[in-house]
Design an enzyme around this catalytic site. Sequence first.
Site, PDB file in Angstrom:
ATOM      1  N   LYS A 151      -3.030   2.358  -5.975  1.00 36.72           N
ATOM      2  CA  LYS A 151      -2.937   1.190  -6.840  1.00 36.72           C
ATOM      3  C   LYS A 151      -4.329   0.553  -6.987  1.00 36.72           C
ATOM      4  O   LYS A 151      -5.214   0.890  -6.217  1.00 36.72           O
ATOM      5  CB  LYS A 151      -1.945   0.191  -6.271  1.00 36.72           C
ATOM      6  N   ASP A 180       2.509   3.149  -2.726  1.00 39.74           N
ATOM      7  CA  ASP A 180       2.431   1.762  -2.290  1.00 39.74           C
ATOM      8  C   ASP A 180       2.720   1.828  -0.798  1.00 39.74           C
ATOM      9  O   ASP A 180       3.865   2.008  -0.394  1.00 39.74           O
ATOM     10  CB  ASP A 180       3.485   0.914  -2.999  1.00 39.74           C
ATOM     11  N   HIS A 181       1.684   1.717   0.004  1.00 41.69           N
ATOM     12  CA  HIS A 181       1.879   2.100   1.413  1.00 41.69           C
ATOM     13  C   HIS A 181       2.855   1.181   2.140  1.00 41.69           C
ATOM     14  O   HIS A 181       3.420   1.567   3.152  1.00 41.69           O
ATOM     15  CB  HIS A 181       0.548   2.235   2.148  1.00 41.69           C
ATOM     16  N   LYS A 185       6.105   1.927   5.391  1.00 40.75           N
ATOM     17  CA  LYS A 185       6.109   1.318   6.727  1.00 40.75           C
ATOM     18  C   LYS A 185       7.517   1.428   7.305  1.00 40.75           C
ATOM     19  O   LYS A 185       8.488   1.102   6.631  1.00 40.75           O
ATOM     20  CB  LYS A 185       5.690  -0.158   6.638  1.00 40.75           C
ATOM     21  N   GLU A 219      -3.489 -12.566   5.881  1.00 45.17           N
ATOM     22  CA  GLU A 219      -4.404 -11.647   6.570  1.00 45.17           C
ATOM     23  C   GLU A 219      -5.567 -12.425   7.161  1.00 45.17           C
ATOM     24  O   GLU A 219      -6.055 -13.375   6.531  1.00 45.17           O
ATOM     25  CB  GLU A 219      -4.966 -10.615   5.589  1.00 45.17           C
ATOM     26  N   ASP A 238      -3.994  -7.151  -6.087  1.00 42.30           N
ATOM     27  CA  ASP A 238      -4.181  -6.314  -4.903  1.00 42.30           C
ATOM     28  C   ASP A 238      -2.900  -6.250  -4.071  1.00 42.30           C
ATOM     29  O   ASP A 238      -2.551  -5.200  -3.530  1.00 42.30           O
ATOM     30  CB  ASP A 238      -5.327  -6.898  -4.052  1.00 42.30           C
ATOM     31  N   HIS A 243       2.460  -4.517  -3.298  1.00 40.40           N
ATOM     32  CA  HIS A 243       3.224  -4.504  -2.056  1.00 40.40           C
ATOM     33  C   HIS A 243       4.346  -5.551  -1.999  1.00 40.40           C
ATOM     34  O   HIS A 243       5.467  -5.247  -1.612  1.00 40.40           O
ATOM     35  CB  HIS A 243       2.305  -4.744  -0.861  1.00 40.40           C
ATOM     36  N   LYS A 329      -6.634 -13.731   2.068  1.00 40.02           N
ATOM     37  CA  LYS A 329      -7.655 -13.258   3.006  1.00 40.02           C
ATOM     38  C   LYS A 329      -8.162 -14.432   3.835  1.00 40.02           C
ATOM     39  O   LYS A 329      -8.160 -15.574   3.371  1.00 40.02           O
ATOM     40  CB  LYS A 329      -8.833 -12.663   2.227  1.00 40.02           C
TER      41      LYS A 329
HETATM   42  C1  BG6 Z   1      -4.223  -2.886   0.795  1.00 40.89           C
HETATM   43  C2  BG6 Z   1      -5.034  -3.962   0.174  1.00 40.89           C
HETATM   44  O1  BG6 Z   1      -3.460  -2.213  -0.165  1.00 40.89           O
HETATM   45  O2  BG6 Z   1      -3.349  -3.432   1.774  1.00 40.89           O
HETATM   46  C3  BG6 Z   1      -5.840  -4.686   1.232  1.00 40.89           C
HETATM   47  O3  BG6 Z   1      -5.906  -3.418  -0.812  1.00 40.89           O
HETATM   48  C4  BG6 Z   1      -4.936  -5.170   2.343  1.00 40.89           C
HETATM   49  O4  BG6 Z   1      -6.554  -5.777   0.649  1.00 40.89           O
HETATM   50  C5  BG6 Z   1      -4.051  -4.044   2.849  1.00 40.89           C
HETATM   51  O5  BG6 Z   1      -5.751  -5.656   3.402  1.00 40.89           O
HETATM   52  C6  BG6 Z   1      -3.007  -4.540   3.842  1.00 40.89           C
HETATM   53  O6  BG6 Z   1      -2.306  -3.437   4.342  1.00 40.89           O
HETATM   54  P1  BG6 Z   1      -1.845  -3.357   5.873  1.00 40.89           P
HETATM   55  O7  BG6 Z   1      -1.029  -2.151   5.972  1.00 40.89           O
HETATM   56  O8  BG6 Z   1      -3.104  -3.329   6.681  1.00 40.89           O
HETATM   57  O9  BG6 Z   1      -1.086  -4.636   6.071  1.00 40.89           O
END
Ligand code: BG6
Length: 483
Positions: A151, A180-181, A185, A219, A238, A243, A329
């Site tokens: 993405k 979309d990781h 999870k 985060e 982002d 997500h 962030k």
């Molecule tokens: C990414 C974003 O897709 O996901 C980052 O581009 C973000 O900005 C990250 O920090 C968060 O993923 P995870 O798995 O570390 O929570």
Amino acid sequence: MSVMTQPPEGSAGPPTTVVLFGATGDLAKRKLLPGLFHLSRTGLLPDLRVVGTSLDDYDRDSFIALARKSLDEHSHDVSEDQWADFSQRLFWAPGGTPEGLRTGVEEAERNNPDGYQRLHYLSVPPAAALAVVKTLGEAGLAKDSRIIMEKPFGTDLSSARRLNTSLHEVFDEKQIFRIDHFLGKEPALNILAFRFANGLFEPVWNRNMIDHVQIDVPEKLGLEQRASFYEATGAYRDMVVTHLFQILAFTAMEAPTALDPQSITEEKNKVFRSMLPISPEDVVRGQYNGYLAEPGVAPGSETETFIALRCFVDNWRWAGVPFYLRTGKRLAEGQRIISIAFKEPPKSMFPAGSGVGQNGPDHLTFDLADKAKMSLSFYGKRPGPGFRLDKLSMQFAVEETDWAGSVLEAYERLILDAVKGNHTLFTTADGVERLWEISAPLLDNLPPVRPYAEGSWGPNQIHQLIAPSTWRLPFERGWREKK
Ligand code: BG6
């Protein structure tokens, strides 16, 4: 065996070549190379070749050295035997030309007459993705292969449509895996198990019982050398349009008719179709103090590093129930939670001062950390004389079970699924386009960015957004640690 057959779930994948575009980049070093190593050493991808490629000046030896460093930093317990095996599986193809790419892939696959399942992983900036797709077509490497796209898929509706049209000139939709990781999870998948493998929860999963839902992903991290990506992207593109909305779909969707890609995608896309357009009045954008001084950030930049919003899924199950989303962030804590707030009892026999209602409503909370946790909080009686009430909770943590070692990292799980041709946890062109459609009123009329202090929970306006409810984070009581 045909390279497009789909082995059953849980089994090892077929002989596979992963062509890793952006192989020298941050994601490759932090997640993809360690993930591929893990898939190879656990036997989930027993016959794996990795062809690294990028525009950087590397060769096979320097790529192997980079992979070694990445494993030293991000993998646990790499034995010398495992490394000796994995390092032989690493190849390099100079980026940019179809010939260079083809030669690199042919070299990697030289020893297998039956052929490899090819998976192209595009870990490249959005602006570079189409050039890579074109090169793959020209190199003759698109046929029968699969492609994972990172993405964001476009930056608005028209760019997403253009991207999808150009992609379809080289790849069929069934070859495309938009990753979309968050959907890979373990705890995200557990939402589906929790909701649809039990009879207990589904009857309360609706507007009659639920007051609101929070999806909160603060985060602590900052830009981490990604200023050029982030400046053009911001927190909404982002994290939210990707997500957070995907997680919302798992939380809100109807029971799919089967655990297969088509049924799950259909239900998720119905959620997206039912979502009301995002109204700028329901959004707080923020930027942390100090962002403008970060290297690579434009003077006067109005990119948001924080976003909180209220949105609605306007269907029979959810009409009128606000979903509050927040991410940003440099906030106070790194957390990823979904919290379901239940309605409070209409009347209470417990007198004021007894503690009833003092700690908010009953909550069901999912922690999306790699090792899933879940908690149900409710009021109960404090032991002893009188009738004092306290907030208690039932908690479950995967970490306390014997399965803790079997958890697959999100990228590992999704790479394995893509190799096997399983689309269940990937997003579709339709779904992505609909999300851009509901985002248009916001993107056309962005509210101002409000400053916030690093280490805070975002600009003050977030409290008005959710009032009279309150944000679940920071937790009043932490997760219980195992005694
Ligand atoms: C990414 C974003 O897709 O996901 C980052 O581009 C973000 O900005 C990250 O920090 C968060 O993923 P995870 O798995 O570390 O929570």
